[in-house]
Scaffold this motif. Structure first.
Motif, PDB file in Angstrom:
ATOM      1  N   CYS A 167      70.836  -8.031  83.117  1.00  0.00           N
ATOM      2  CA  CYS A 167      70.355  -6.656  82.948  1.00  0.00           C
ATOM      3  C   CYS A 167      69.484  -6.504  81.706  1.00  0.00           C
ATOM      4  CB  CYS A 167      71.527  -5.677  82.900  1.00  0.00           C
ATOM      5  SG  CYS A 167      72.224  -5.320  84.520  1.00  0.00           S
ATOM      6  N   ARG A 168      69.659  -7.388  80.744  1.00  0.00           N
ATOM      7  CA  ARG A 168      68.821  -7.356  79.545  1.00  0.00           C
ATOM      8  C   ARG A 168      67.366  -7.710  79.856  1.00  0.00           C
ATOM      9  NH1 ARG A 168      71.795  -7.983  74.553  1.00  0.00           N
ATOM     10  NH2 ARG A 168      74.020  -7.891  74.977  1.00  0.00           N
ATOM     11  N   HIS A 169      67.126  -8.328  81.001  1.00  0.00           N
ATOM     12  CA  HIS A 169      65.780  -8.757  81.388  1.00  0.00           C
ATOM     13  C   HIS A 169      65.099  -7.776  82.340  1.00  0.00           C
ATOM     14  CE1 HIS A 169      66.121 -12.683  79.444  1.00  0.00           C
ATOM     15  NE2 HIS A 169      67.382 -12.649  79.821  1.00  0.00           N
ATOM     16  N   ILE A 170      65.745  -6.657  82.597  1.00  0.00           N
ATOM     17  CA  ILE A 170      65.125  -5.620  83.437  1.00  0.00           C
ATOM     18  C   ILE A 170      64.427  -4.631  82.518  1.00  0.00           C
ATOM     19  CG2 ILE A 170      65.500  -3.812  85.143  1.00  0.00           C
ATOM     20  CD1 ILE A 170      68.095  -5.257  85.930  1.00  0.00           C
ATOM     21  N   PRO A 171      63.134  -4.419  82.720  1.00  0.00           N
ATOM     22  CA  PRO A 171      62.408  -3.471  81.861  1.00  0.00           C
ATOM     23  C   PRO A 171      62.988  -2.053  81.957  1.00  0.00           C
ATOM     24  CG  PRO A 171      60.886  -4.759  83.200  1.00  0.00           C
ATOM     25  CD  PRO A 171      62.265  -5.053  83.714  1.00  0.00           C
ATOM     26  N   ASP A 172      62.926  -1.349  80.845  1.00  0.00           N
ATOM     27  CA  ASP A 172      63.482   0.006  80.781  1.00  0.00           C
ATOM     28  C   ASP A 172      62.900   0.930  81.843  1.00  0.00           C
ATOM     29  OD1 ASP A 172      65.152  -0.684  78.702  1.00  0.00           O
ATOM     30  OD2 ASP A 172      63.823   0.104  77.142  1.00  0.00           O
ATOM     31  N   GLU A 173      61.618   0.771  82.160  1.00  0.00           N
ATOM     32  CA  GLU A 173      61.026   1.673  83.158  1.00  0.00           C
ATOM     33  C   GLU A 173      61.683   1.494  84.526  1.00  0.00           C
ATOM     34  OE1 GLU A 173      58.106  -1.821  82.765  1.00  0.00           O
ATOM     35  OE2 GLU A 173      59.160  -0.517  81.381  1.00  0.00           O
ATOM     36  N   LEU A 174      62.178   0.293  84.809  1.00  0.00           N
ATOM     37  CA  LEU A 174      62.906   0.093  86.063  1.00  0.00           C
ATOM     38  C   LEU A 174      64.344   0.614  85.952  1.00  0.00           C
ATOM     39  CD1 LEU A 174      61.653  -3.442  87.165  1.00  0.00           C
ATOM     40  CD2 LEU A 174      61.011  -1.206  88.108  1.00  0.00           C
ATOM     41  N   LEU A 175      64.948   0.456  84.803  1.00  0.00           N
ATOM     42  CA  LEU A 175      66.294   0.994  84.608  1.00  0.00           C
ATOM     43  C   LEU A 175      66.298   2.514  84.761  1.00  0.00           C
ATOM     44  CD1 LEU A 175      67.560  -1.078  81.538  1.00  0.00           C
ATOM     45  CD2 LEU A 175      67.912  -1.532  83.969  1.00  0.00           C
ATOM     46  N   ASN A 176      65.195   3.140  84.418  1.00  0.00           N
ATOM     47  CA  ASN A 176      65.088   4.592  84.536  1.00  0.00           C
ATOM     48  C   ASN A 176      65.146   5.070  85.987  1.00  0.00           C
ATOM     49  OD1 ASN A 176      64.933   4.893  81.771  1.00  0.00           O
ATOM     50  ND2 ASN A 176      62.692   4.852  81.741  1.00  0.00           N
ATOM     51  N   LEU A 177      64.986   4.146  86.943  1.00  0.00           N
ATOM     52  CA  LEU A 177      65.115   4.513  88.360  1.00  0.00           C
ATOM     53  C   LEU A 177      66.573   4.835  88.711  1.00  0.00           C
ATOM     54  CD1 LEU A 177      62.783   1.810  89.939  1.00  0.00           C
ATOM     55  CD2 LEU A 177      62.292   4.257  89.652  1.00  0.00           C
ATOM     56  N   ALA A 178      67.483   4.406  87.877  1.00  0.00           N
ATOM     57  CA  ALA A 178      68.912   4.681  88.083  1.00  0.00           C
ATOM     58  C   ALA A 178      69.498   5.217  86.777  1.00  0.00           C
ATOM     59  CB  ALA A 178      69.624   3.409  88.529  1.00  0.00           C
ATOM     60  N   PRO A 179      69.138   6.451  86.412  1.00  0.00           N
ATOM     61  CA  PRO A 179      69.541   6.995  85.112  1.00  0.00           C
ATOM     62  C   PRO A 179      71.043   7.231  84.954  1.00  0.00           C
ATOM     63  CG  PRO A 179      68.512   8.699  86.453  1.00  0.00           C
ATOM     64  CD  PRO A 179      68.352   7.403  87.194  1.00  0.00           C
ATOM     65  N   ASP A 180      71.776   7.299  86.051  1.00  0.00           N
ATOM     66  CA  ASP A 180      73.216   7.546  85.961  1.00  0.00           C
ATOM     67  C   ASP A 180      74.020   6.293  85.623  1.00  0.00           C
ATOM     68  OD1 ASP A 180      72.716  10.179  86.584  1.00  0.00           O
ATOM     69  OD2 ASP A 180      73.142   9.937  88.714  1.00  0.00           O
ATOM     70  N   VAL A 181      73.371   5.132  85.690  1.00  0.00           N
ATOM     71  CA  VAL A 181      74.057   3.872  85.397  1.00  0.00           C
ATOM     72  C   VAL A 181      74.101   3.686  83.877  1.00  0.00           C
ATOM     73  CG1 VAL A 181      73.934   1.363  85.658  1.00  0.00           C
ATOM     74  CG2 VAL A 181      73.364   2.851  87.595  1.00  0.00           C
ATOM     75  N   PRO A 182      75.259   3.352  83.324  1.00  0.00           N
ATOM     76  CA  PRO A 182      75.367   3.155  81.869  1.00  0.00           C
ATOM     77  C   PRO A 182      74.823   1.771  81.449  1.00  0.00           C
ATOM     78  CG  PRO A 182      77.501   2.801  82.881  1.00  0.00           C
ATOM     79  CD  PRO A 182      76.566   3.231  83.985  1.00  0.00           C
ATOM     80  N   TRP A 183      73.505   1.624  81.471  1.00  0.00           N
ATOM     81  CA  TRP A 183      72.859   0.333  81.229  1.00  0.00           C
ATOM     82  C   TRP A 183      73.239  -0.257  79.878  1.00  0.00           C
ATOM     83  CZ3 TRP A 183      71.452  -1.766  85.472  1.00  0.00           C
ATOM     84  CH2 TRP A 183      70.931  -0.992  86.515  1.00  0.00           C
ATOM     85  N   LYS A 184      73.348   0.575  78.855  1.00  0.00           N
ATOM     86  CA  LYS A 184      73.688   0.067  77.523  1.00  0.00           C
ATOM     87  C   LYS A 184      75.080  -0.578  77.537  1.00  0.00           C
ATOM     88  CE  LYS A 184      73.771   1.351  72.674  1.00  0.00           C
ATOM     89  NZ  LYS A 184      73.527   2.368  71.681  1.00  0.00           N
ATOM     90  N   LYS A 185      76.022   0.053  78.217  1.00  0.00           N
ATOM     91  CA  LYS A 185      77.377  -0.507  78.312  1.00  0.00           C
ATOM     92  C   LYS A 185      77.375  -1.799  79.126  1.00  0.00           C
ATOM     93  CE  LYS A 185      80.022   3.715  77.765  1.00  0.00           C
ATOM     94  NZ  LYS A 185      81.000   4.633  78.354  1.00  0.00           N
ATOM     95  N   ILE A 186      76.590  -1.826  80.186  1.00  0.00           N
ATOM     96  CA  ILE A 186      76.511  -3.041  81.009  1.00  0.00           C
ATOM     97  C   ILE A 186      75.935  -4.186  80.189  1.00  0.00           C
ATOM     98  CG2 ILE A 186      75.345  -4.103  82.990  1.00  0.00           C
ATOM     99  CD1 ILE A 186      75.585  -1.292  84.340  1.00  0.00           C
ATOM    100  N   ARG A 187      74.882  -3.900  79.456  1.00  0.00           N
ATOM    101  CA  ARG A 187      74.275  -4.924  78.614  1.00  0.00           C
ATOM    102  C   ARG A 187      75.237  -5.380  77.528  1.00  0.00           C
ATOM    103  NH1 ARG A 187      68.129  -2.580  77.736  1.00  0.00           N
ATOM    104  NH2 ARG A 187      67.246  -3.468  79.636  1.00  0.00           N
ATOM    105  N   GLY A 188      76.111  -4.503  77.074  1.00  0.00           N
ATOM    106  CA  GLY A 188      77.025  -4.824  75.982  1.00  0.00           C
ATOM    107  C   GLY A 188      78.315  -5.515  76.397  1.00  0.00           C
TER     108      GLY A 188
END
Length: 119
Positions: free
Chosen positions: A53-74
């Motif tokens: 998930c650290r290799h997915i650009p933020d603009e793509l992560l924004n397609l799923a704003p409800d997902v806690p990306w920071k927690k997943i990356r951590g």
């Protein structure tokens, strides 16, 4: 961090999720706690998801704003460096409650990625 093509990264995430979802259905938390290989395999799959998930650009992560990306990356850091503090019940909740919506989000992102970035 080395920039990777997003398509293969998304495929790696889905493969790790599929592995988790193949081996955990019908299991209880107690069974999960007793099965050393299942616990470690699940933890490793979550590490892969976290790192990928650290290799997915933020603009793509924004397609799923409800997902806690920071927690997943951590969570990968916790699994790698604080493995002695990992509570099986916390991992179990992640598997049961967080992995299915994450899979749906990754599929949404995958659909938005052009064919040129899939290989």
């Amino acid at each position: 961090m080395v920039k990777r093509k997003v398509g293969p990264v998304l495929a790696e995430i889905l493969e790790a999720i599929e592995g988790i979802q193949t081996h955990t259905p019908g299991k209880s938390l107690a069974e999960f706690e007793r099965d050393w290989l299942l616990r470690l395999g699940t933890q490793r799959a979550l590490e892969i998801v976290s790192e990928a998930c650290r290799h997915i650009p933020d603009e793509l992560l924004n397609l799923a704003p409800d997902v806690p990306w920071k927690k997943i990356r951590g969570i990968g850091n916790v699994l790698r460096h604080e493995y002695h503090k990992i509570a099986d019940d916390v991992i179990w909740v992640v598997v049961m409650e967080n992995v299915p919506p994450l899979k749906a989000a990754i599929k949404t992102i995958q659909q938005s990625v052009g064919d040129e970035d899939r290989s």
